[in-house]
Design an enzyme around this catalytic site. Structure first.
Site, PDB file in Angstrom:
ATOM      1  N   GLY A  16      33.681  14.204 -31.080  1.00 51.50           N
ATOM      2  CA  GLY A  16      34.541  14.208 -31.487  1.00 51.50           C
ATOM      3  C   GLY A  16      34.869  15.416 -31.800  1.00 51.50           C
ATOM      4  O   GLY A  16      36.187  16.725 -32.323  1.00 51.50           O
ATOM      5  N   SER A  17      34.419  16.248 -31.079  1.00 54.76           N
ATOM      6  CA  SER A  17      35.195  18.389 -30.988  1.00 54.76           C
ATOM      7  C   SER A  17      36.343  17.864 -30.064  1.00 54.76           C
ATOM      8  O   SER A  17      37.274  18.960 -31.270  1.00 54.76           O
ATOM      9  CB  SER A  17      33.974  19.393 -30.440  1.00 54.76           C
ATOM     10  OG  SER A  17      33.928  18.831 -29.178  1.00 54.76           O
ATOM     11  N   HIS A 113      37.532  15.719 -18.973  1.00 53.96           N
ATOM     12  CA  HIS A 113      36.174  15.699 -18.035  1.00 53.96           C
ATOM     13  C   HIS A 113      35.836  17.371 -18.558  1.00 53.96           C
ATOM     14  O   HIS A 113      36.466  18.373 -17.287  1.00 53.96           O
ATOM     15  CB  HIS A 113      36.386  15.392 -16.922  1.00 53.96           C
ATOM     16  CG  HIS A 113      34.978  14.666 -16.012  1.00 53.96           C
ATOM     17  ND1 HIS A 113      34.036  14.010 -16.584  1.00 53.96           N
ATOM     18  CD2 HIS A 113      34.552  15.687 -15.245  1.00 53.96           C
ATOM     19  CE1 HIS A 113      33.609  13.827 -15.793  1.00 53.96           C
ATOM     20  NE2 HIS A 113      33.142  14.907 -15.218  1.00 53.96           N
ATOM     21  N   ASP A 145      43.900   7.504 -13.552  1.00 52.77           N
ATOM     22  CA  ASP A 145      44.038   6.608 -12.418  1.00 52.77           C
ATOM     23  C   ASP A 145      42.927   5.785 -12.168  1.00 52.77           C
ATOM     24  O   ASP A 145      42.171   5.292 -13.749  1.00 52.77           O
ATOM     25  CB  ASP A 145      44.558   6.485 -11.667  1.00 52.77           C
ATOM     26  CG  ASP A 145      43.489   7.491  -9.966  1.00 52.77           C
ATOM     27  OD1 ASP A 145      42.172   7.262 -11.144  1.00 52.77           O
ATOM     28  OD2 ASP A 145      43.622   7.798  -9.600  1.00 52.77           O
ATOM     29  N   GLU A 146      42.891   4.541 -11.491  1.00 53.87           N
ATOM     30  CA  GLU A 146      42.302   3.634 -11.469  1.00 53.87           C
ATOM     31  C   GLU A 146      41.016   3.796 -11.232  1.00 53.87           C
ATOM     32  O   GLU A 146      39.933   2.436 -10.927  1.00 53.87           O
ATOM     33  CB  GLU A 146      43.014   2.367 -10.505  1.00 53.87           C
ATOM     34  CG  GLU A 146      43.955   1.757 -11.174  1.00 53.87           C
ATOM     35  CD  GLU A 146      44.767   0.391 -10.606  1.00 53.87           C
ATOM     36  OE1 GLU A 146      44.581   0.020  -9.493  1.00 53.87           O
ATOM     37  OE2 GLU A 146      46.055   0.060 -10.829  1.00 53.87           O
ATOM     38  N   VAL A 148      37.137   6.083 -11.170  1.00 52.70           N
ATOM     39  CA  VAL A 148      36.965   7.402 -12.303  1.00 52.70           C
ATOM     40  C   VAL A 148      37.203   8.769 -12.041  1.00 52.70           C
ATOM     41  O   VAL A 148      37.078   9.479 -10.836  1.00 52.70           O
ATOM     42  CB  VAL A 148      35.644   6.860 -12.536  1.00 52.70           C
ATOM     43  CG1 VAL A 148      34.861   7.547 -13.706  1.00 52.70           C
ATOM     44  CG2 VAL A 148      35.005   5.193 -12.837  1.00 52.70           C
ATOM     45  N   ASP A 149      37.600   9.449 -13.142  1.00 54.61           N
ATOM     46  CA  ASP A 149      37.783  11.196 -12.724  1.00 54.61           C
ATOM     47  C   ASP A 149      37.994  11.457 -12.129  1.00 54.61           C
ATOM     48  O   ASP A 149      37.640  12.253 -10.999  1.00 54.61           O
ATOM     49  CB  ASP A 149      35.995  11.268 -12.768  1.00 54.61           C
ATOM     50  CG  ASP A 149      35.516  11.133 -14.499  1.00 54.61           C
ATOM     51  OD1 ASP A 149      36.033  10.821 -15.415  1.00 54.61           O
ATOM     52  OD2 ASP A 149      34.053  10.900 -14.555  1.00 54.61           O
TER      53      ASP A 149
HETATM   54  C1  GAR Z   1      33.615  16.152 -23.397  1.00 54.76           C
HETATM   55  O1  GAR Z   1      31.898  17.639 -22.809  1.00 54.76           O
HETATM   56  C2  GAR Z   1      33.994  16.241 -22.872  1.00 54.76           C
HETATM   57  O2  GAR Z   1      34.333  16.665 -21.648  1.00 54.76           O
HETATM   58  C3  GAR Z   1      32.984  14.711 -22.197  1.00 54.76           C
HETATM   59  O3  GAR Z   1      32.400  14.710 -23.226  1.00 54.76           O
HETATM   60  C4  GAR Z   1      32.027  15.189 -24.301  1.00 54.76           C
HETATM   61  C5  GAR Z   1      32.471  14.772 -25.495  1.00 54.76           C
HETATM   62  O4  GAR Z   1      32.338  15.770 -26.803  1.00 54.76           O
HETATM   63  N1  GAR Z   1      33.654  13.393 -21.148  1.00 54.76           N
HETATM   64  C6  GAR Z   1      32.803  12.784 -20.716  1.00 54.76           C
HETATM   65  O5  GAR Z   1      32.001  13.156 -19.948  1.00 54.76           O
HETATM   66  C7  GAR Z   1      33.801  11.589 -19.719  1.00 54.76           C
HETATM   67  N2  GAR Z   1      33.458  11.849 -18.771  1.00 54.76           N
HETATM   68  P1  GAR Z   1      33.437  15.701 -27.778  1.00 54.76           P
HETATM   69  O6  GAR Z   1      33.032  14.329 -28.151  1.00 54.76           O
HETATM   70  O7  GAR Z   1      32.977  16.722 -28.642  1.00 54.76           O
HETATM   71  O8  GAR Z   1      34.734  15.902 -27.985  1.00 54.76           O
END
Ligand code: GAR
Length: 211
Positions: A16-17, A113, A145-146, A148-149
């Site tokens: 959750g940063s 991402h 969108d539909e 992924v990434d």
């Molecule tokens: C982040 O680096 C985010 O970009 C990535 O997960 C991490 C979550 O960190 N997301 C993905 O890889 C989605 N495909 P966080 O929980 O500290 O925000």
């Protein structure tokens, strides 16, 4: 006239940063939005604690306990709508949302991402970049969108790959940029400055509202 704060719901799975960066940006007034609900598919996600510490309602919905991802989404949509959510931010949410979910919030779901899309979609983007040998990677905020990434790109930040980098050191430097561009993307959305043209996102100039 004071503009209403955009009501944001955040979907998380872990630390959750990025959620914290959004909470801080909203609290400081730099982003005219308010996080009104945080939902995790993992009951032990640290992100839920971060939400509660900021006085934001935090909900865990475990897909396996409610009968699968479809039911997760049904419950999540009900909760988000009941809170009047206008923008959904995926912030380290490690599941794919369905077309049915997206239909409930058309053009209103953002994701972050940790790569310069369209390079390295999917899991372990930082490891993919390191192993591929790129010299520059980064992070991307995009509309979902539909695929992924894949959706229209709002903002990207580039991060050089250094000689001695490990997945951890590279991820850390990318994360610093994530914490800047996600609040900025939400600010642009909340101030009505994002305009979709096909798959291009135009950033409109500040309006006479002072933004
Ligand atoms: C982040 O680096 C985010 O970009 C990535 O997960 C991490 C979550 O960190 N997301 C993905 O890889 C989605 N495909 P966080 O929980 O500290 O925000």
């Amino acid at each position: 006239m004071k503009r209403q704060l955009t009501r944001v719901g955040v979907l998380v799975s872990g630390r959750g940063s990025n959620l914290q960066a959004l909470l801080d940006a909203c609290a400081s007034g730099s982003v005219p939005a308010k996080v009104v609900l945080v939902i995790s598919d993992k009951p032990n996600a640290a992100a839920l604690e971060k939400a509660r510490a900021a006085g934001v309602e935090a909900l865990a919905i475990e897909p396996a306990r409610v009968g699968g991802m479809r039911q997760f989404e049904v419950q999540a949509v009900t909760a988000l709508k009941s809170k009047g959510v206008e923008l959904v931010c995926l912030a380290g949410f490690m599941r794919v949302v369905s077309p049915a979910f997206l239909k409930e919030f058309p053009g209103r779901v953002l994701n972050i991402h940790p790569s310069l899309l369209p390079s390295f979609p999917g899991l372990d983007a930082q490891k993919q970049a390191l192993e591929y040998g790129v010299k520059v990677t980064g992070c991307t905020v995009h509309f979902v969108d539909e695929q992924v990434d894949h959706g229209p790109i709002v903002i990207q930040a580039a991060v050089p790959v250094l000689e001695g980098d490990t997945v951890e050191s590279l991820s850390e430097r990318i994360l610093e940029q994530e914490h800047k561009i996600y609040p900025e993307a939400v600010r642009l959305f909340a101030t009505g400055r994002l305009k979709l043209e096909g798959r291009r996102v135009r950033i409109l100039p500040p309006s006479e509202w002072g933004e």
